[in-house]
Motif scaffolding. Sequence first.
Motif, PDB file in Angstrom:
ATOM      1  N   SER A 111      22.760  -1.979 -32.730  1.00 28.95           N
ATOM      2  CA  SER A 111      22.373  -1.499 -31.405  1.00 28.95           C
ATOM      3  C   SER A 111      21.619  -0.173 -31.527  1.00 28.95           C
ATOM      4  CB  SER A 111      23.617  -1.337 -30.538  1.00 28.95           C
ATOM      5  OG  SER A 111      23.293  -0.855 -29.281  1.00 28.95           O
TER       6      SER A 111
ATOM      7  N   CYS B 107      11.988  -3.632 -40.707  1.00 34.08           N
ATOM      8  CA  CYS B 107      12.102  -4.965 -40.122  1.00 34.08           C
ATOM      9  C   CYS B 107      10.687  -5.478 -39.882  1.00 34.08           C
ATOM     10  CB  CYS B 107      12.911  -4.927 -38.829  1.00 34.08           C
ATOM     11  SG  CYS B 107      12.151  -3.964 -37.513  1.00 34.08           S
TER      12      CYS B 107
ATOM     13  N   THR C 149       9.927  -8.649 -34.940  1.00 31.04           N
ATOM     14  CA  THR C 149      11.224  -8.180 -34.451  1.00 31.04           C
ATOM     15  C   THR C 149      11.050  -6.993 -33.522  1.00 31.04           C
ATOM     16  OG1 THR C 149      12.338  -8.957 -36.448  1.00 31.04           O
ATOM     17  CG2 THR C 149      13.461  -7.258 -35.171  1.00 31.04           C
TER      18      THR C 149
ATOM     19  N   ILE D 251      12.075  -6.952 -29.496  1.00 30.60           N
ATOM     20  CA  ILE D 251      13.004  -5.968 -28.943  1.00 30.60           C
ATOM     21  C   ILE D 251      12.340  -5.189 -27.807  1.00 30.60           C
ATOM     22  CG2 ILE D 251      14.244  -3.821 -29.459  1.00 30.60           C
ATOM     23  CD1 ILE D 251      14.823  -5.093 -32.246  1.00 30.60           C
TER      24      ILE D 251
ATOM     25  N   ASP E 239      19.718   0.802 -34.026  1.00 31.51           N
ATOM     26  CA  ASP E 239      18.357   0.529 -34.490  1.00 31.51           C
ATOM     27  C   ASP E 239      17.479   0.029 -33.348  1.00 31.51           C
ATOM     28  OD1 ASP E 239      18.792   1.297 -37.101  1.00 31.51           O
ATOM     29  OD2 ASP E 239      19.333  -0.719 -37.778  1.00 31.51           O
ATOM     30  N   ARG E 240      18.054  -0.785 -32.486  1.00 34.67           N
ATOM     31  CA  ARG E 240      17.300  -1.298 -31.344  1.00 34.67           C
ATOM     32  C   ARG E 240      16.855  -0.151 -30.433  1.00 34.67           C
ATOM     33  NH1 ARG E 240      17.782  -6.643 -29.902  1.00 34.67           N
ATOM     34  NH2 ARG E 240      18.744  -7.912 -31.508  1.00 34.67           N
ATOM     35  N   TRP E 241      17.783   0.771 -30.149  1.00 30.80           N
ATOM     36  CA  TRP E 241      17.427   1.908 -29.292  1.00 30.80           C
ATOM     37  C   TRP E 241      16.457   2.845 -29.997  1.00 30.80           C
ATOM     38  CZ3 TRP E 241      17.718   1.460 -24.421  1.00 30.80           C
ATOM     39  CH2 TRP E 241      18.717   0.687 -23.836  1.00 30.80           C
TER      40      TRP E 241
ATOM     41  N   HIS F  78      19.914  -8.579 -39.189  1.00 36.02           N
ATOM     42  CA  HIS F  78      20.387  -8.308 -37.843  1.00 36.02           C
ATOM     43  C   HIS F  78      20.385  -6.802 -37.636  1.00 36.02           C
ATOM     44  CE1 HIS F  78      22.445  -9.243 -34.138  1.00 36.02           C
ATOM     45  NE2 HIS F  78      23.300  -8.283 -34.388  1.00 36.02           N
ATOM     46  N   LEU F  79      19.753  -6.350 -36.585  1.00 34.09           N
ATOM     47  CA  LEU F  79      19.662  -4.916 -36.323  1.00 34.09           C
ATOM     48  C   LEU F  79      20.837  -4.452 -35.482  1.00 34.09           C
ATOM     49  CD1 LEU F  79      15.875  -4.540 -35.496  1.00 34.09           C
ATOM     50  CD2 LEU F  79      17.029  -3.996 -37.615  1.00 34.09           C
TER      51      LEU F  79
ATOM     52  N   GLY G 143      18.254  -2.705 -24.201  1.00 34.74           N
ATOM     53  CA  GLY G 143      17.853  -2.984 -25.569  1.00 34.74           C
ATOM     54  C   GLY G 143      18.801  -3.874 -26.330  1.00 34.74           C
ATOM     55  N   THR G 144      19.896  -4.256 -25.700  1.00 32.94           N
ATOM     56  CA  THR G 144      20.867  -5.099 -26.389  1.00 32.94           C
ATOM     57  C   THR G 144      20.544  -6.566 -26.164  1.00 32.94           C
ATOM     58  OG1 THR G 144      22.345  -4.987 -24.506  1.00 32.94           O
ATOM     59  CG2 THR G 144      22.678  -3.359 -26.234  1.00 32.94           C
TER      60      THR G 144
END
Length: 91
Positions: A7, A33, A37, A41, A9-11, A4-5, A51-52
């Motif tokens: 927030s 990842c 994935t 994203i 990491d997502r940005w 699970h990434l 991005g969330t």
Amino acid sequence: MNSHLSSGDRWRIISLSLDQGATLNQIAAVINCSRATVFNILQLFHETNNGTLRQGRGRTLLNNRRRIQDNIKMIIEKKTVKKCRFLALVD
């Protein structure tokens, strides 16, 4: 690979793609990842400009499930009542 990434990491994925022009494979290697994935994203970001996580994902709360079940029961009961009224009129 992360299960699970965060927030952040997502940005970071979004920033690497948009600001620095990194490819999916390069981003996946940096973030540790999968390529899928990273793709998901970025697709989420392009669809929602966020991005969330999307709302409505994951398990529903127990009280919401009870409400849904109660609503389904009510709908079924109303249909049954309508059928009975219809049958009484036909007879």
